[in-house]
Scaffold this motif. Structure first.
Motif, PDB file in Angstrom:
ATOM      1  N   ARG A 223      40.101  83.237  15.577  1.00 50.66           N
ATOM      2  CA  ARG A 223      38.986  84.156  15.774  1.00 50.66           C
ATOM      3  C   ARG A 223      38.921  84.644  17.225  1.00 50.66           C
ATOM      4  O   ARG A 223      38.693  85.825  17.488  1.00 50.66           O
ATOM      5  N   LEU A 224      39.140  83.731  18.173  1.00 49.44           N
ATOM      6  CA  LEU A 224      39.132  84.105  19.584  1.00 49.44           C
ATOM      7  C   LEU A 224      40.252  85.089  19.913  1.00 49.44           C
ATOM      8  O   LEU A 224      40.075  86.032  20.683  1.00 49.44           O
ATOM      9  N   LEU A 225      41.418  84.862  19.336  1.00 52.82           N
ATOM     10  CA  LEU A 225      42.600  85.648  19.669  1.00 52.82           C
ATOM     11  C   LEU A 225      42.676  86.985  18.943  1.00 52.82           C
ATOM     12  O   LEU A 225      43.231  87.947  19.473  1.00 52.82           O
ATOM     13  N   THR A 226      42.135  87.046  17.733  1.00 51.40           N
ATOM     14  CA  THR A 226      42.297  88.253  16.911  1.00 51.40           C
ATOM     15  C   THR A 226      40.986  88.893  16.472  1.00 51.40           C
ATOM     16  O   THR A 226      40.988  90.044  16.022  1.00 51.40           O
ATOM     17  N   GLY A 227      39.891  88.140  16.521  1.00 55.00           N
ATOM     18  CA  GLY A 227      38.626  88.638  16.006  1.00 55.00           C
ATOM     19  C   GLY A 227      38.502  88.521  14.505  1.00 55.00           C
ATOM     20  O   GLY A 227      37.500  88.955  13.918  1.00 55.00           O
ATOM     21  N   ILE A 228      39.496  87.933  13.858  1.00 54.30           N
ATOM     22  CA  ILE A 228      39.500  87.804  12.397  1.00 54.30           C
ATOM     23  C   ILE A 228      38.889  86.473  11.988  1.00 54.30           C
ATOM     24  O   ILE A 228      39.299  85.420  12.474  1.00 54.30           O
ATOM     25  N   ASP A 229      37.927  86.512  11.094  1.00 52.63           N
ATOM     26  CA  ASP A 229      37.293  85.314  10.554  1.00 52.63           C
ATOM     27  C   ASP A 229      38.008  84.953   9.252  1.00 52.63           C
ATOM     28  O   ASP A 229      37.868  85.659   8.247  1.00 52.63           O
ATOM     29  N   VAL A 230      38.800  83.901   9.279  1.00 49.52           N
ATOM     30  CA  VAL A 230      39.583  83.505   8.105  1.00 49.52           C
ATOM     31  C   VAL A 230      38.685  82.747   7.131  1.00 49.52           C
ATOM     32  O   VAL A 230      38.138  81.698   7.466  1.00 49.52           O
ATOM     33  N   VAL A 231      38.544  83.306   5.922  1.00 45.95           N
ATOM     34  CA  VAL A 231      37.698  82.683   4.900  1.00 45.95           C
ATOM     35  C   VAL A 231      38.451  82.440   3.592  1.00 45.95           C
ATOM     36  O   VAL A 231      37.963  81.727   2.717  1.00 45.95           O
TER      37      VAL A 231
ATOM     38  N   GLU B 102      46.391  85.566   5.748  1.00 42.87           N
ATOM     39  CA  GLU B 102      47.608  86.371   5.892  1.00 42.87           C
ATOM     40  C   GLU B 102      47.404  87.487   6.920  1.00 42.87           C
ATOM     41  O   GLU B 102      48.291  87.752   7.740  1.00 42.87           O
ATOM     42  N   ARG B 103      46.233  88.117   6.901  1.00 49.34           N
ATOM     43  CA  ARG B 103      45.959  89.188   7.863  1.00 49.34           C
ATOM     44  C   ARG B 103      45.961  88.642   9.286  1.00 49.34           C
ATOM     45  O   ARG B 103      46.492  89.268  10.208  1.00 49.34           O
ATOM     46  N   ALA B 104      45.396  87.465   9.456  1.00 50.57           N
ATOM     47  CA  ALA B 104      45.385  86.834  10.784  1.00 50.57           C
ATOM     48  C   ALA B 104      46.792  86.488  11.242  1.00 50.57           C
ATOM     49  O   ALA B 104      47.139  86.666  12.417  1.00 50.57           O
ATOM     50  N   ALA B 105      47.615  85.996  10.326  1.00 50.89           N
ATOM     51  CA  ALA B 105      48.996  85.652  10.677  1.00 50.89           C
ATOM     52  C   ALA B 105      49.764  86.886  11.150  1.00 50.89           C
ATOM     53  O   ALA B 105      50.517  86.823  12.131  1.00 50.89           O
ATOM     54  N   ARG B 106      49.562  88.003  10.481  1.00 52.27           N
ATOM     55  CA  ARG B 106      50.233  89.244  10.896  1.00 52.27           C
ATOM     56  C   ARG B 106      49.749  89.685  12.280  1.00 52.27           C
ATOM     57  O   ARG B 106      50.548  90.101  13.123  1.00 52.27           O
ATOM     58  N   ALA B 107      48.442  89.590  12.505  1.00 54.65           N
ATOM     59  CA  ALA B 107      47.889  90.002  13.801  1.00 54.65           C
ATOM     60  C   ALA B 107      48.413  89.114  14.929  1.00 54.65           C
ATOM     61  O   ALA B 107      48.750  89.597  16.015  1.00 54.65           O
ATOM     62  N   LEU B 108      48.500  87.819  14.685  1.00 57.10           N
ATOM     63  CA  LEU B 108      49.017  86.899  15.688  1.00 57.10           C
ATOM     64  C   LEU B 108      50.499  87.135  15.943  1.00 57.10           C
ATOM     65  O   LEU B 108      50.969  87.049  17.090  1.00 57.10           O
ATOM     66  N   HIS B 109      51.244  87.436  14.886  1.00 53.73           N
ATOM     67  CA  HIS B 109      52.681  87.681  15.049  1.00 53.73           C
ATOM     68  C   HIS B 109      52.930  88.909  15.923  1.00 53.73           C
ATOM     69  O   HIS B 109      53.916  88.962  16.673  1.00 53.73           O
ATOM     70  N   ARG B 110      52.028  89.876  15.866  1.00 58.52           N
ATOM     71  CA  ARG B 110      52.176  91.078  16.695  1.00 58.52           C
ATOM     72  C   ARG B 110      52.025  90.771  18.188  1.00 58.52           C
ATOM     73  O   ARG B 110      52.414  91.583  19.034  1.00 58.52           O
ATOM     74  N   LEU B 111      51.496  89.599  18.514  1.00 61.90           N
ATOM     75  CA  LEU B 111      51.380  89.193  19.912  1.00 61.90           C
ATOM     76  C   LEU B 111      52.691  88.661  20.480  1.00 61.90           C
ATOM     77  O   LEU B 111      52.772  88.368  21.670  1.00 61.90           O
TER      78      LEU B 111
END
Length: 267
Positions: free
Chosen positions: A142-150, A156-165
């Motif tokens: 959440r801190l790194l991407t702003g995505i709240d994983v529920v 999966e969306r969070a994993a893609r966003a983190l991979h883009r880093l």
């Protein structure tokens, strides 16, 4: 090698890393980034180690003993992160070289800050592009991407966003996903997803679980396993360590890799 903070309560940080390293059959070296003041109830303070001293520890180990895999934990400040990044570059640690597991520790399990706010950008900008694998929990996601994983879709969306880093692989840990009987972790390499599931262990004693998972992954990489194999090994390792967790003090006790001592058939 672990590059992380010291836990005076012995349940997390370099103490947890070294316990797992020893019990998985690898010699552990350290570069201490900070000394925390903590016990089973929480962190009441910490003192950073001078960035040049952190970098010198890394150089001293890599120039003489050498390392097969490295993990990072609490990195405390942007200045320390920048010094570590330069030391890693000089030693060939990360991505195409020596495997690097980055556990983006931002706060303790009690919510106590272990990374100053200004360091988050340095962590993502300097450590993530160098990482073979990053292992954030859901609060760190959440801190790194702003995505709240529920659920699985947001994981999966969070994993893609983190991979883009920039990391080669991302493991979005699901241990903090509430309302689930299982603890689902998701590995993403930029192309494929792989899920690791385990029955959630019902215990309040889970101090150091994230450190232990990252340390077990690092140890498995040092033994020559692939990233998916190393993550699978670490998932089983931390699950068994949660099962063996014990009470300590008045708060949260540590997960315990000491189960390995009574399980010679698993050596």
């Amino acid at each position: 090698m672990t590059v992380a903070g010291s836990d005076s309560g012995g349940g997390a940080g370099i103490q947890a890393d070294l316990r797992t390293f020893a019990l998985t059959g690898v010699h552990g070296c350290v570069a201490v980034t900070a000394v925390t003041v903590q016990n089973s109830l929480g962190v009441t303070g910490f003192a950073e180690i001078a960035p040049e001293v952190v970098a010198a520890q890394i150089s001293a180990v890599t120039s003489d003993i050498g390392v097969e895999a490295v993990k990072t934990g609490m990195l405390a400040s942007a200045a320390i992160i920048e010094a570590i990044d330069d030391a890693f570059a000089a030693a060939g640690i990360g991505r195409a070289g020596i495997p690097l597991v980055v556990d983006p520790v931002a706060a303790s399990m009690h919510g106590d800050a272990l990374l100053v706010e200004s360091a988050l950008e340095a962590l993502a900008g300097r450590m993530f592009p160098r990482a073979t694998l990053v292992t954030p929990n859901l609060d760190e996601v959440r801190l790194l991407t702003g995505i709240d994983v529920v659920d699985a879709a947001t994981q999966e969306r969070a994993a893609r966003a983190l991979h883009r880093l920039g990391p080669a692989c991302v493991l979005v840990k699901g241990g903090h996903l509430r309302g689930h009987q299982h603890s689902p972790d998701l590995l993403f390499d930029g192309t494929d997803f792989r899920r690791y599931d385990a029955v959630r262990v019902d215990t309040p004693h889970d101090h150091g679980a994230g450190d232990t998972l990252a340390a077990a992954t690092t140890a498995a990489l040092a033994h020559g396993r692939s990233v998916p194999e190393a993550v699978g090994f670490a998932k089983e390792w931390v699950t068994r360590s949660l099962t063996a967790a014990y009470p300590l003090g008045a708060g949260h006790g540590p997960v315990s890799p000491l189960w390995r001592l009574s399980a010679p058939e698993d050596r």
